[in-house]
Structures are given as C-alpha cells and as structure tokens.
Design a protein around this motif. Structure first.
Motif, PDB file in Angstrom:
ATOM      1  N   GLU B 320       4.655  10.157 -23.379  1.00 44.94           N
ATOM      2  CA  GLU B 320       3.989   8.991 -22.817  1.00 44.94           C
ATOM      3  C   GLU B 320       3.859   7.850 -23.824  1.00 44.94           C
ATOM      4  N   TYR B 374      -2.821   4.193 -15.701  1.00 43.58           N
ATOM      5  CA  TYR B 374      -1.558   4.516 -16.349  1.00 43.58           C
ATOM      6  C   TYR B 374      -0.420   3.676 -15.775  1.00 43.58           C
ATOM      7  N   PRO B 389      -8.177  14.786 -15.074  1.00 44.69           N
ATOM      8  CA  PRO B 389      -8.623  15.711 -16.119  1.00 44.69           C
ATOM      9  C   PRO B 389      -8.244  15.139 -17.472  1.00 44.69           C
ATOM     10  N   LYS B 391      -6.278  14.690 -20.654  1.00 47.23           N
ATOM     11  CA  LYS B 391      -4.901  14.930 -21.063  1.00 47.23           C
ATOM     12  C   LYS B 391      -4.684  14.045 -22.272  1.00 47.23           C
ATOM     13  N   ASN B 394      -6.792  10.780 -22.500  1.00 48.32           N
ATOM     14  CA  ASN B 394      -6.679   9.929 -21.318  1.00 48.32           C
ATOM     15  C   ASN B 394      -7.795  10.168 -20.320  1.00 48.32           C
TER      16      ASN B 394
END
Lengths: 418, 418
Positions: B320, B374, B389, B391, B394
């Motif tokens: 990412e 995102y 959740p 991550k 994030n």
C-alpha cells in the motif's frame, strides 16, 4: 484424405497448434530467463543461502533471508534439475545443496525442536517466528526434493519426521506453535492448511511406492475433504475460511474470497482426481474451484484477477484487495490448462488464453528479466522489485517458475495433440 | 485611516480572513457530521462498546471490536464533552461511560494482569493479542479522560498504574509482552513508541499541577530525545526505525519513511516546545518533522502524501506504499497549522491550504457523511468503508475527529487574528 476446400475444424486445429507453439516457446523463454535471474543475483556465496529481496535490476535491497523462500528456491532448483534435462547443470545442483545446507543449519530455532524461524539474518540468526506451519512446510519440500536429487535417505527421513510434527500440530494440538489459546479465537479451517498438507503428501509420496502412499492416504483424503468444505452458499462460492465442521464463519473472515487461492486448490484437486481416476472430484474441482473463482474474481473492467473479494459485496478490509498480483494469474493458468488437458473442453482453453494474454502482457519485465509482481487494479506496475519479503501470500520467487515448470512441456503437449 | 487605493497587504489579510472563515465552517460541519455518524451507527446497545467495522452507508459489516478503537472512541467522546460546549450532551456522556465499562470489563486478557487484547468478540471475548503496547496505550487514554469527565479518581489511578507497567515494558523488560527473544531480532527505536508515550504523558499531566508533571518529566524528556534520534542522514530524512542509540538500521526497516507519522511527531514536538518555551525544539520540529516529511512525501504528480517511502528510492515492500490515506493528511493539517500558529510564517499556511484542498476534495463522503479512508495513488476511493479493523496504522475512527477537534477553534482563531 484430400481437402478440397478450407475445413473450419482443421483451421481451428491449426490455430490451436500455432498458439500452443507460441505458448511453449514463450514459456520456455520466460522460465530460462527467470532461472538465469535467480542464479545470477540471489546466491549468497559468503554466508550461504539465497538473498530474497532483489530489486528490479537484480540489486539486493535487503539482506534478510525469508525461510519460505529459501525452501522454495531449494525445491525449485532440485525439481528443475531432476525433471528437465536443460537444467541438469552442476551450478544448479551446487546452489541447491548450498541452500539446503543453510536451511538445515539455521532454519530450526533451537536444536531438538522442529519449529522453524520465518526470517533469518544474512548469517542465519532468527529474526522472527510465525505461529503457523508454513516455514516448516517449505523446509519439508526443500529437504525431500534435495534428498531425491542426492539419493540421501536421511533427508527423506528428516522430511517425514517433520511431517509427523506438522500433522500433530494441525490435527491434535497446536499449542506448540506458540499461539495463545483465547476464548474468542474460534477454530478455523483456513484453506491454506489442507492445501499445504496435500501438497506435501504429493511431494512425499510421488513415485515412492505403495508403502509411503498408504502411510499418507488417510491424510490426503482428510485434506481433500477439508478443501471441499470451502464450497459454500449452496455451491455458489469458495470461501477462504470456514469452521472445522465446514460451516460459514461470521464477519469479514468468513466472507473472504481469494480467487487465486481457490484456483490453486483447483489444480491440486485435479491432480488428486487424475491420480485416483475420480471423475466426480474432477468435475467438482473444475466447476467449483476453477470456473467459479474465475467468474467471480475476474475484473471485467480492467482485466486480471482481484486479490480479495467479499462474497456479499462489501469492500474487503485488505488494502491491496483490488490489486493484480502475479501469483493468482500463475495459479489460474495452471488450473485452466490442467482442466483443459483433462477434459478437452474448448471453453477452458479459451479462458486460459484470456488469462495468458493478460499475464504475459502485464507481468514480464522486458528490460531486466523476471516478472513484476504487483499491479494496480488498472494494470500499472506499482511495486517493481523482483523478490520481496513475505507479505500476506505475496511471494515473488516460486510461483513464476512453478507456473512455467508445470506448463512445460507435459500439459502443453496435451494441448498440442488435441 | 482613509484608504484611497487598494492596499495589497490588506487584501491579503482579507483573503486570509475569508479563507479561515471557510475553513472553520467546513471543519465545524465535518466534525458534527463525523460525530453524528458514529453516534448513529457504532453503538452496541446490547453488549456495550462500539462496533468499529462500519460500511460506507453506516451498516456494520463485522461485529469484532478492536480495542484500540474502543479506547479512542471513549477518549474522543470525553474530550469533546469536556472541552466543547456543543458536545456536552447526555447521549455523548452515556456512550462514553458505556464504552469505558466495556473496556474495563473485557479488554484485559486475565484479571490481575495488565496485558490487553487487541480484538474482542461482540460480547467481549479475546480474539487476538498483539505483542506491543498500543492496546494498553489507548486503554490508558480512554480511562484517564473518562475519569476527568466523571471526576473519578480511581480511573486516574488505574491509568497511572497501567502507565507504570508500560514504562517497565518499554524501558526495562519487554518479555511480558510475549515476544520471543531471538538472536537476530535487533533492538529498535520505533518512532511509534516514544510518540505514544509522549502522548500519554500529555494526557496524564494536562492541567494536573506540578506533582504529576514532575513525576513524568524525565519520561517526557526521554521521549523527545528518542523521537529526535529519528533525524538521520545529516538531517535530510526522518527514518521510522533506528537503533536504541540512534544509529541507522540496515535494510528496508532502516530505510523506511512514513511521512504522516513524521508529521504527527512534528506536532507532538511543537506542543512540547510551546509548553516549555523551547525555541530550538520548535525550529527542529518545524524544519525536520513538518517541512521535510512534506517535501519528501508529497506526490508531485497526483497530489497527496505517500504512505511509505524508502529513503534511498527503492520501492517500499508495503503493498500500500503509494496509496493516499486520510490520516497522514489529518496529521499534516494539524502540523502545518500548529507550526503556522506558532511562527506566523506565510509559507506554512500556504502548505496548509494545499493539503486542505487535497484532503477536503478527496476524503469526505458527501452522500453518506464521514470520510473515506483509502485512495489509490491517483486519488480514486479504493476502500469505501468508514470504519475498519486495524491494518498497519490504518484506523478510521479517531484521526478525523482528532483533526477537526485540534483545528477547532483555537488554532484557526490564531490564523484569524494574524
């Protein structure tokens, strides 16, 4: 027979033959290039083992050594050496032996125990341990295949001993893996586990006679059943995680689809069905684990297979869900070609061609050799290294040569003689 | 004074006043919308606590409860209730109390021990434990802020007791966190740890008088020094992980830059410099932790801040890395506005405006309220949920209201009176 006019059927055959000739040549070239790349850039001639973090141009950008990848590279060199004449070279054998020695010396965290590290320093010190079985799985694959090449029975024995430990962790008691037992952490049949064990059964039994086959027969059957439990929603979806009894789990984890993984399971099942002459299993494998994940996972707008999807259409929580990774495409190519070679149904070959076009147009790096691994949804290369650390299931090395190995030459010969 | 012709300076002032009026109105509206969204969709009135996985339209798509987010939501409700009149509502207080009760009842994995779970089932059973300190950090923040609102000294005491445990884990012996000690796992000063502890010191000391300030003075000073160690490469980069002595670490881990995190550290340091009247620290914070990460991290082609970068220009291994996340932009807005409010340098306000434009043009969801989290590198929404959740770093909830809370009204009033 005299052909007095153009026969459409013969034209089709001619087209298929022409295409398969091109496929074979291209795949042969890509496999040679990939092996050359790793032979040239990945060997650590000082500390042994292989560098696994290798940039676009072959430069090592991190010296950490990931155990999965050490094991896979040893396995791949050995399998190439053992099964394909043009790779039966001393340098490949020596590299495999050096990698095997590094693994046996450093992968196990403490002597007398089977638990392997996930990641090592360049000189073999443990950096990280995972609370899963996968480092150990790739250790087994490597040692068993190396034992076959060298005719070393001790290696086979070591692989089988570790396999017993794996089976105990998976089927009896997982506390040795180090995961705390928590009341909310429900038992899960994660597709990776039976797939990996089935793969190991195939590794350990291949060509070894009835005694060994018999030893693992029950486990193989259990693995197949565990994989088949992932067919959910009245046969309309393959879900990545289910309960040990095969029920759907709640939440994101339960709804997760990983099309590349389902396709990989598909060709594992096709191998089993071929070995056992099980036509029903073959049909299930093709319908549910090959065609279905492709239908659900193919991006109709931009092409390529999504990495993750939610069966109810929620947005997956994995940030990389929409990216196109090389390995699901490798699995799809193997799965569709294997399905085609067992059934001769033209639509399976057509899908293979579609995946082939996307794959070979997007992933190979024409300039520096090997393949890129990670594209945006739209197909732009967004991570340009050739080898990277483990992240999720994103391993560079192994899937590409595996694809090329599996597609050459047997299955393509099957296409050729159609 | 009679103005007989257009004065450029006055025009500039007028422009600034007009802009800040718009900023304030927009930010006020976004904060109200965000709080409404979470009040409406996140409360679990049956089992207590908050749902944290909430889709684009407010629908709960997973019932798991992440402890970081439980803690942050309690903190946020309390801070809003305590410091902003329009949020001093019974429903906010009740929700904070219910969240605090859920946390105190379920977050700690076993009674008599401080280790908190990372993730709980809807009814509070532990699903997962992290081998870090962050669940505990957000527990402290929640309980201390709730104790302030309720005037409950026991809560303050509990927060301080857990803080002692954290300090012991970080500075004396981390084995209680459950990480195995491995020979290749080198000690690391990861920027998150001193940042988080500094944040907790500010939480525990804020407005509490000299005795408490004195108690944590040495720790605060240690945190600042640990953060400053991340200035590397002769002052040309902020690196996310360094050795405990402040040397660069090898490999990807050592070369990692996280511009949003550096910017966040920047405004933490600016707070300290303002409290202590330390002009040198202020200058370092602005030059190295605000301007530098922005210069390195801003995407000149598509706008927005990259998530991760490698200081030597290698491709980061995080899939990412090139995505644009809401939270680095929130941190950048706070950092630039705080830097501007302390220095009145126009270029800092200009950068604030640039980040503001990108942020408010890309992240808010005009249709359903709250923000997307995102985006692709090119700025397309690629994960559309409002809460997800954990991550990596994030987290949806918390950063947005934090931004809006910090920007309203003090700092913008500072802009206004410029």
């Amino acid at each position: 027979m005299t052909v007095s006019c153009v026969n459409p059927f013969l034209l089709h055959l001619l087209f298929i033959n022409q295409s398969t000739f091109e496929y074979r040549e291209r795949i042969r070239k890509e496999l040679d290039n990939a092996v050359d790349f790793w032979l040239k850039y990945s060997h650590d001639t000082i500390y042994g083992g292989f560098f696994t973090c290798i940039g676009r141009d072959g430069k090592v950008y991190d010296e950490l050594k990931y155990v999965w990848l050490q094991g896979r590279q040893v396995w791949m060199y050995c399998r190439l050496y053992r099964t394909m004449d043009r790779f039966r070279k001393p340098e490949i054998l020596e590299a495999a032996k050096a990698g095997g020695a590094f693994l046996r010396k450093f992968a196990r965290v403490s002597s007398g125990q089977w638990k392997c590290a996930f990641c090592l320093t360049r000189d073999g010190k443990a950096v990280k341990i995972q609370r899963t079985i996968f480092s150990e799985c790739f250790y087994i694959m490597a040692i068993d295949e190396l034992g076959r090449v060298l005719g070393d029975k001790d290696m086979q024995l070591e692989a089988e001993q570790l396999m017993e430990q794996l089976i105990y962790w998976v089927k009896e008691d997982s506390s040795g893996l180090g995961r705390p037992q928590l009341p909310g952490d429900v038992p899960t049949n994660s597709m990776a586990v039976p797939m990996m064990l089935l793969c190991l059964v195939q590794q350990l039994t291949d060509g070894r006679g009835q005694e060994v086959v018999h030893k693992y027969r029950e486990l193989a059957s259990w693995c197949v059943q565990q994989i088949l439990q992932h067919i959910q929603r009245d046969g309309t979806a393959i879900l990545e995680n289910v309960s040990p009894e095969g029920a759907e789990l709640p939440g994101c984890q339960g709804r997760l689809q990983n099309p590349g993984h389902a396709l990989e399971a598909g060709w594992f099942l096709l191998q089993v069905s071929a070995e056992q002459g099980d036509a029903e299993l073959r049909q299930t494998a093709i319908n549910k684990f090959v065609e279905l994940p492709y239908q659900k996972g193919w991006d109709k707008e931009h092409g390529g297979l999504f990495y993750f999807l939610d069966v109810d259409g929620h947005c997956p929580t994995q940030l990389e869900w929409s990216m196109k990774l090389w390995w699901p495409h490798c699995e799809a190519l193997i799965a569709f070609l294997m399905a085609y070679s067992q059934t001769k149904k033209p639509e399976l070959l057509e899908t293979f061609s579609q995946v082939y076009e996307y794959t070979f147009n997007h992933f190979p790096d024409a300039k520096n050799g090997e393949w890129f691994g990670y594209l945006t949804q739209e197909g732009k290369v967004t991570l340009d290294f050739k080898g990277g650390p483990f992240k999720g299931k994103n391993i560079r090395w192994f899937h590409l040569p595996s694809l090329l190995l599996y597609l050459t030459p047997d299955m393509l010969n099957n296409v050729h003689v159609w």
